[in-house]
Design a protein around this motif. Structure first.
Motif, PDB file in Angstrom:
ATOM      1  N   ASP A 166       7.615 -57.851  18.636  1.00 36.07           N
ATOM      2  CA  ASP A 166       6.943 -58.766  17.724  1.00 36.07           C
ATOM      3  C   ASP A 166       6.170 -57.945  16.701  1.00 36.07           C
ATOM      4  O   ASP A 166       5.243 -57.200  17.054  1.00 36.07           O
ATOM      5  N   GLY A 167       6.526 -58.082  15.428  1.00 34.77           N
ATOM      6  CA  GLY A 167       5.855 -57.318  14.392  1.00 34.77           C
ATOM      7  C   GLY A 167       4.373 -57.612  14.313  1.00 34.77           C
ATOM      8  O   GLY A 167       3.578 -56.749  13.920  1.00 34.77           O
ATOM      9  N   ASN A 168       3.969 -58.815  14.708  1.00 34.02           N
ATOM     10  CA  ASN A 168       2.555 -59.183  14.654  1.00 34.02           C
ATOM     11  C   ASN A 168       1.713 -58.374  15.636  1.00 34.02           C
ATOM     12  O   ASN A 168       0.501 -58.238  15.441  1.00 34.02           O
ATOM     13  N   ASP A 169       2.329 -57.832  16.679  1.00 32.96           N
ATOM     14  CA  ASP A 169       1.598 -56.996  17.626  1.00 32.96           C
ATOM     15  C   ASP A 169       1.199 -55.668  17.005  1.00 32.96           C
ATOM     16  O   ASP A 169       0.248 -55.027  17.459  1.00 32.96           O
ATOM     17  N   HIS A 170       1.930 -55.251  15.993  1.00 33.77           N
ATOM     18  CA  HIS A 170       1.660 -53.966  15.342  1.00 33.77           C
ATOM     19  C   HIS A 170       0.906 -54.144  14.027  1.00 33.77           C
ATOM     20  O   HIS A 170       0.507 -53.149  13.412  1.00 33.77           O
ATOM     21  N   CYS A 171       0.738 -55.366  13.588  1.00 38.67           N
ATOM     22  CA  CYS A 171       0.013 -55.644  12.341  1.00 38.67           C
ATOM     23  C   CYS A 171      -0.678 -56.998  12.493  1.00 38.67           C
ATOM     24  O   CYS A 171      -0.045 -58.043  12.280  1.00 38.67           O
ATOM     25  N   LYS A 172      -1.951 -56.963  12.883  1.00 44.22           N
ATOM     26  CA  LYS A 172      -2.674 -58.193  13.227  1.00 44.22           C
ATOM     27  C   LYS A 172      -2.935 -59.092  12.024  1.00 44.22           C
ATOM     28  O   LYS A 172      -3.125 -60.296  12.176  1.00 44.22           O
ATOM     29  N   TRP A 173      -2.969 -58.511  10.837  1.00 41.10           N
ATOM     30  CA  TRP A 173      -3.285 -59.297   9.651  1.00 41.10           C
ATOM     31  C   TRP A 173      -2.057 -59.694   8.837  1.00 41.10           C
ATOM     32  O   TRP A 173      -2.165 -60.441   7.871  1.00 41.10           O
ATOM     33  N   CYS A 174      -0.881 -59.215   9.229  1.00 44.41           N
ATOM     34  CA  CYS A 174       0.319 -59.422   8.411  1.00 44.41           C
ATOM     35  C   CYS A 174       0.709 -60.886   8.286  1.00 44.41           C
ATOM     36  O   CYS A 174       1.399 -61.255   7.329  1.00 44.41           O
ATOM     37  N   HIS A 175       0.300 -61.718   9.240  1.00 46.50           N
ATOM     38  CA  HIS A 175       0.697 -63.129   9.142  1.00 46.50           C
ATOM     39  C   HIS A 175       0.131 -63.791   7.892  1.00 46.50           C
ATOM     40  O   HIS A 175       0.661 -64.791   7.419  1.00 46.50           O
ATOM     41  N   TYR A 176      -0.945 -63.223   7.333  1.00 45.62           N
ATOM     42  CA  TYR A 176      -1.501 -63.770   6.095  1.00 45.62           C
ATOM     43  C   TYR A 176      -0.591 -63.529   4.899  1.00 45.62           C
ATOM     44  O   TYR A 176      -0.754 -64.167   3.853  1.00 45.62           O
ATOM     45  N   LEU A 177       0.357 -62.616   5.026  1.00 42.12           N
ATOM     46  CA  LEU A 177       1.284 -62.357   3.932  1.00 42.12           C
ATOM     47  C   LEU A 177       2.259 -63.512   3.725  1.00 42.12           C
ATOM     48  O   LEU A 177       2.842 -63.655   2.655  1.00 42.12           O
ATOM     49  N   SER A 178       2.424 -64.328   4.747  1.00 46.19           N
ATOM     50  CA  SER A 178       3.358 -65.439   4.642  1.00 46.19           C
ATOM     51  C   SER A 178       2.660 -66.779   4.488  1.00 46.19           C
ATOM     52  O   SER A 178       3.226 -67.717   3.917  1.00 46.19           O
ATOM     53  N   CYS A 179       1.440 -66.883   4.981  1.00 48.93           N
ATOM     54  CA  CYS A 179       0.714 -68.147   4.848  1.00 48.93           C
ATOM     55  C   CYS A 179      -0.783 -67.891   4.982  1.00 48.93           C
ATOM     56  O   CYS A 179      -1.220 -67.270   5.955  1.00 48.93           O
ATOM     57  N   VAL A 180      -1.543 -68.356   4.027  1.00 48.19           N
ATOM     58  CA  VAL A 180      -3.003 -68.253   4.056  1.00 48.19           C
ATOM     59  C   VAL A 180      -3.566 -69.649   4.264  1.00 48.19           C
ATOM     60  O   VAL A 180      -3.386 -70.524   3.413  1.00 48.19           O
ATOM     61  N   PRO A 181      -4.224 -69.913   5.389  1.00 45.56           N
ATOM     62  CA  PRO A 181      -4.751 -71.255   5.652  1.00 45.56           C
ATOM     63  C   PRO A 181      -5.860 -71.627   4.683  1.00 45.56           C
ATOM     64  O   PRO A 181      -6.581 -70.771   4.162  1.00 45.56           O
ATOM     65  N   SER A 182      -5.975 -72.909   4.411  1.00 50.83           N
ATOM     66  CA  SER A 182      -7.030 -73.405   3.536  1.00 50.83           C
ATOM     67  C   SER A 182      -7.453 -74.783   4.011  1.00 50.83           C
ATOM     68  O   SER A 182      -6.957 -75.296   5.006  1.00 50.83           O
ATOM     69  N   SER A 183      -8.376 -75.383   3.270  1.00 55.53           N
ATOM     70  CA  SER A 183      -8.828 -76.727   3.625  1.00 55.53           C
ATOM     71  C   SER A 183      -7.759 -77.783   3.388  1.00 55.53           C
ATOM     72  O   SER A 183      -7.839 -78.891   3.896  1.00 55.53           O
TER      73      SER A 183
END
Length: 319
Positions: A298-315
């Protein structure tokens, strides 16, 4: 279901392929006839029609509402509640080869890394991608030929699929925009590696960078597979240094001069350095990515912040 949002801008930086110097003119305006890009467009449209035929909404609709429009019969689209892009159901996309991590890794269906490039989530998705392909791809094919552009398109698309699979394990992903972003990345590296033959260099570079940033920024919206965009862009950017080199300014003319006046090297030293570095990074990246993917990493295990590159949560939305 995550669709790959297409490259929407039709700008292509102006290239001065006919250059003038003191006393003579050099003509590098050789062009190929573009036939591969139109074939790719026709193939994508044909696949989408086949996709809708197999989808057969009137028979397989599971109570989301009425198929649209009814007069299309089995070619009608799924209800907007299920697919607002005017297309088939997620089940049909999976059946036809959409990218899904567990099927690639645990069911050994690596072919999905390629087939997903030729599928689209809906008519809107297809139209936007094919329009972008025509606007970008035809110009590139005319300048560099079908072989290099075909390799760029396919390899970039696979690169986008690999990165998407490493970071998005719960989604169904389809679309050609990974390959399209590869062409966009190649445009940038082509400008950099052939810097000496361009006029208005800074303006072209700034315009292209702004266009790239805007299109990648769109990918942080929900339901858009920005990892496919990034993977395709990075792959195309590196491939551009390898496949899209142009001879140094005046090489063809000077090569016809007496031997003691000829330019010995066809390419400038910095072009060759970029070629070697890009090829090495591309091979290493592809190898590491494929190994990680098929080992189930899982690439997310090696880059904890990378998920923000695909989606940034907002209100207004959640990822």
């Amino acid at each position: 279901m995550a669709s790959r949002d297409p490259e929407k801008n039709n700008y292509y930086p102006t290239q001065q392929t006919t250059r003038t110097t003191t006393g003579y003119q050099i003509d590098d305006n050789r062009q190929w006839t573009s036939w591969l890009v139109p074939i790719i467009v026709v193939a994508n449209v044909a696949v989408f029609i086949a996709l809708m035929f197999i989808n057969n909404c009137p028979k397989n609709n599971l109570g989301f509402g009425n198929c649209l429009p009814k007069f299309l019969g089995r070619l009608s689209f799924q209800p907007l509640r299920q697919n607002p892009l005017l297309g088939p159901s997620p089940n049909t996309l999976i059946k036809m080869g959409a990218l899904q991590w567990d099927r690639v890794v645990y069911q050994h269906q690596g072919w999905r890394l390629i087939t997903c490039i030729w599928l689209h989530a809906g008519l809107i998705h297809l139209f936007a991608n094919m329009l972008s392909l025509v606007l970008i791809g035809i110009r590139l094919e005319q300048q560099f030929g079908f072989v290099r552009i075909g390799v760029l398109y396919l390899v970039s698309g696979i690169g986008g699929s690999v990165l998407s699979s490493l970071f998005l394990r719960e989604t169904v992903s389809v679309g050609a925009s990974g390959a399209l972003f590869g062409l966009l990345g190649a445009m940038l590296s082509e400008l950099l590696t052939n810097w000496t033959i361009y006029s208005n260099k800074v303006a072209a570079l700034l315009t292209l960078v702004v266009m790239i940033v805007i299109n990648l920024a769109v990918g942080i919206l929900p339901h858009v597979d920005n990892f496919a965009h990034l993977g395709g862009f990075i792959t195309g950017f590196l491939l551009g240094f390898v496949l899209l080199l142009r001879p140094r300014f005046g090489w063809r003319e000077r090569h016809q001069l007496p031997e003691h006046l000829r330019v010995k090297s066809k390419f400038l030293p910095y072009q060759l350095v970029l070629f070697v570095i890009a090829l090495a990074v591309l091979i290493a990246g592809y190898t590491v990515g494929m190994i990680m993917l098929f080992k189930g990493k899982d690439g997310n295990d090696h880059c904890k912040w990378c998920h923000y590159l695909s989606c940034v949560p907002s209100s207004r939305w959640k990822c």
